[in-house]
Motif scaffolding. Structure first.
Motif, PDB file in Angstrom:
ATOM      1  N   LEU A  74       0.868  -1.180   0.000  1.00 55.58           N
ATOM      2  CA  LEU A  74       0.000   0.000   0.000  1.00 55.58           C
ATOM      3  C   LEU A  74       0.899   1.222   0.000  1.00 55.58           C
ATOM      4  N   ARG A  75       0.518   2.241  -0.747  1.00 56.38           N
ATOM      5  CA  ARG A  75       1.295   3.481  -0.795  1.00 56.38           C
ATOM      6  C   ARG A  75       0.405   4.636  -0.379  1.00 56.38           C
ATOM      7  N   PHE A  76       1.013   5.614   0.275  1.00 61.31           N
ATOM      8  CA  PHE A  76       0.280   6.740   0.846  1.00 61.31           C
ATOM      9  C   PHE A  76       0.878   8.051   0.359  1.00 61.31           C
ATOM     10  N   ALA A  77       0.374   9.165   0.894  1.00 59.86           N
ATOM     11  CA  ALA A  77       0.870  10.491   0.508  1.00 59.86           C
ATOM     12  C   ALA A  77       2.390  10.532   0.597  1.00 59.86           C
ATOM     13  N   GLY A  78       3.015  11.100  -0.414  1.00 67.02           N
ATOM     14  CA  GLY A  78       4.459  11.207  -0.482  1.00 67.02           C
ATOM     15  C   GLY A  78       5.104  10.124  -1.332  1.00 67.02           C
ATOM     16  N   ALA A  79       4.338   9.093  -1.690  1.00 75.16           N
ATOM     17  CA  ALA A  79       4.893   7.995  -2.490  1.00 75.16           C
ATOM     18  C   ALA A  79       5.064   8.403  -3.944  1.00 75.16           C
ATOM     19  N   LEU A  80       6.107   7.887  -4.556  1.00 69.10           N
ATOM     20  CA  LEU A  80       6.378   8.091  -5.967  1.00 69.10           C
ATOM     21  C   LEU A  80       6.172   6.741  -6.650  1.00 69.10           C
ATOM     22  N   LEU A  81       5.268   6.702  -7.620  1.00 71.04           N
ATOM     23  CA  LEU A  81       4.924   5.441  -8.287  1.00 71.04           C
ATOM     24  C   LEU A  81       5.354   5.451  -9.749  1.00 71.04           C
ATOM     25  N   GLY A  82       5.932   4.358 -10.185  1.00 73.90           N
ATOM     26  CA  GLY A  82       6.258   4.185 -11.595  1.00 73.90           C
ATOM     27  C   GLY A  82       7.623   4.682 -12.019  1.00 73.90           C
ATOM     28  N   ALA A  83       8.374   5.316 -11.141  1.00 73.14           N
ATOM     29  CA  ALA A  83       9.660   5.910 -11.523  1.00 73.14           C
ATOM     30  C   ALA A  83      10.658   4.856 -11.995  1.00 73.14           C
ATOM     31  N   ALA A  84      10.752   3.748 -11.295  1.00 69.92           N
ATOM     32  CA  ALA A  84      11.734   2.717 -11.670  1.00 69.92           C
ATOM     33  C   ALA A  84      11.444   2.165 -13.058  1.00 69.92           C
ATOM     34  N   ALA A  85      10.180   1.921 -13.359  1.00 71.41           N
ATOM     35  CA  ALA A  85       9.819   1.385 -14.671  1.00 71.41           C
ATOM     36  C   ALA A  85      10.085   2.404 -15.774  1.00 71.41           C
ATOM     37  N   VAL A  86       9.811   3.671 -15.505  1.00 68.01           N
ATOM     38  CA  VAL A  86      10.060   4.716 -16.509  1.00 68.01           C
ATOM     39  C   VAL A  86      11.556   4.842 -16.779  1.00 68.01           C
ATOM     40  N   ILE A  87      12.358   4.886 -15.736  1.00 71.14           N
ATOM     41  CA  ILE A  87      13.798   5.055 -15.901  1.00 71.14           C
ATOM     42  C   ILE A  87      14.421   3.840 -16.592  1.00 71.14           C
ATOM     43  N   SER A  88      14.000   2.647 -16.186  1.00 70.39           N
ATOM     44  CA  SER A  88      14.570   1.420 -16.772  1.00 70.39           C
ATOM     45  C   SER A  88      13.939   1.071 -18.119  1.00 70.39           C
ATOM     46  N   GLU A  89      12.824   1.708 -18.422  1.00 67.22           N
ATOM     47  CA  GLU A  89      12.060   1.433 -19.650  1.00 67.22           C
ATOM     48  C   GLU A  89      11.639  -0.033 -19.733  1.00 67.22           C
ATOM     49  N   LYS A  90      11.345  -0.611 -18.569  1.00 65.60           N
ATOM     50  CA  LYS A  90      10.845  -1.983 -18.487  1.00 65.60           C
ATOM     51  C   LYS A  90       9.384  -1.942 -18.061  1.00 65.60           C
ATOM     52  N   PRO A  91       8.590  -2.938 -18.440  1.00 63.85           N
ATOM     53  CA  PRO A  91       7.171  -2.967 -18.059  1.00 63.85           C
ATOM     54  C   PRO A  91       6.984  -2.936 -16.538  1.00 63.85           C
ATOM     55  N   HIS A  92       5.841  -2.399 -16.116  1.00 62.96           N
ATOM     56  CA  HIS A  92       5.516  -2.361 -14.689  1.00 62.96           C
ATOM     57  C   HIS A  92       5.402  -3.786 -14.145  1.00 62.96           C
ATOM     58  N   PRO A  93       6.047  -4.098 -13.024  1.00 62.73           N
ATOM     59  CA  PRO A  93       5.973  -5.445 -12.464  1.00 62.73           C
ATOM     60  C   PRO A  93       4.685  -5.700 -11.678  1.00 62.73           C
ATOM     61  N   PHE A  94       3.879  -4.678 -11.488  1.00 63.53           N
ATOM     62  CA  PHE A  94       2.627  -4.796 -10.741  1.00 63.53           C
ATOM     63  C   PHE A  94       1.662  -3.730 -11.237  1.00 63.53           C
ATOM     64  N   ALA A  95       0.426  -3.813 -10.781  1.00 62.28           N
ATOM     65  CA  ALA A  95      -0.592  -2.803 -11.094  1.00 62.28           C
ATOM     66  C   ALA A  95      -0.718  -1.839  -9.925  1.00 62.28           C
ATOM     67  N   ALA A  96      -1.069  -0.593 -10.213  1.00 63.59           N
ATOM     68  CA  ALA A  96      -1.323   0.419  -9.178  1.00 63.59           C
ATOM     69  C   ALA A  96      -2.774   0.854  -9.300  1.00 63.59           C
ATOM     70  N   ILE A  97      -3.538   0.679  -8.224  1.00 58.93           N
ATOM     71  CA  ILE A  97      -4.975   0.955  -8.221  1.00 58.93           C
ATOM     72  C   ILE A  97      -5.309   1.825  -7.020  1.00 58.93           C
ATOM     73  N   THR A  98      -6.085   2.878  -7.256  1.00 56.35           N
ATOM     74  CA  THR A  98      -6.486   3.745  -6.143  1.00 56.35           C
ATOM     75  C   THR A  98      -7.465   2.989  -5.234  1.00 56.35           C
ATOM     76  N   VAL A  99      -7.269   3.106  -3.937  1.00 53.07           N
ATOM     77  CA  VAL A  99      -8.178   2.507  -2.956  1.00 53.07           C
ATOM     78  C   VAL A  99      -9.186   3.561  -2.520  1.00 53.07           C
ATOM     79  N   THR A 100      -8.705   4.768  -2.311  1.00 53.44           N
ATOM     80  CA  THR A 100      -9.533   5.897  -1.916  1.00 53.44           C
ATOM     81  C   THR A 100      -9.360   6.996  -2.968  1.00 53.44           C
ATOM     82  N   ARG A 101     -10.063   8.089  -2.816  1.00 59.12           N
ATOM     83  CA  ARG A 101      -9.846   9.226  -3.697  1.00 59.12           C
ATOM     84  C   ARG A 101      -8.396   9.670  -3.514  1.00 59.12           C
ATOM     85  N   CYS A 102      -7.716   9.868  -4.618  1.00 62.43           N
ATOM     86  CA  CYS A 102      -6.307  10.248  -4.573  1.00 62.43           C
ATOM     87  C   CYS A 102      -6.087  11.522  -5.366  1.00 62.43           C
ATOM     88  N   ALA A 103      -5.251  12.363  -4.845  1.00 62.23           N
ATOM     89  CA  ALA A 103      -4.896  13.606  -5.538  1.00 62.23           C
ATOM     90  C   ALA A 103      -3.404  13.796  -5.423  1.00 62.23           C
TER      91      ALA A 103
END
Length: 95
Positions: free
Chosen positions: A66-95
């Motif tokens: 689970l990730r919360f405020a302050g988390a950075l998602l997807g950076a490793a996949a973008v930098i490595s240009e490799k597919p995401h190893p998992f899915a990221a889904i909002t549990v609550t309203r996220c901004a």
């Protein structure tokens, strides 16, 4: 949630600079990126909860984290240009 493009994220990682991304809000149960998807964006969570899941061969979704405020998602996949190893889904309203 602040969204950075692939180019912005690469520049952010390489330069250590602070970049202004596009601010988005997502309701709960929105998939930000899927497992195996080509990386396109990096997300900085300003508020809310995101779940990271991995699908097993039998189709069962396993909660990875689970990730919360302050988390950075997807950076490793973008930098490595490799597919995401998992899915990221909002549990609550996220901004």
């Amino acid at each position: 949630m602040t969204e950075f493009s692939h180019k912005q994220a690469t520049q952010l990682e390489l330069s250590g600079a602070t970049l202004a991304g596009d601010l988005h809000a997502y309701p709960g149960s929105v998939e930000l990126f899927g497992q195996g998807a080509h990386p396109a964006d990096v997300y900085l969570v300003n508020s809310g909860i995101i779940k990271l899941t991995r699908s097993e061969a039998n189709g069962q979704a396993i909660l990875v984290d689970l990730r919360f405020a302050g988390a950075l998602l997807g950076a490793a996949a973008v930098i490595s240009e490799k597919p995401h190893p998992f899915a990221a889904i909002t549990v609550t309203r996220c901004a």
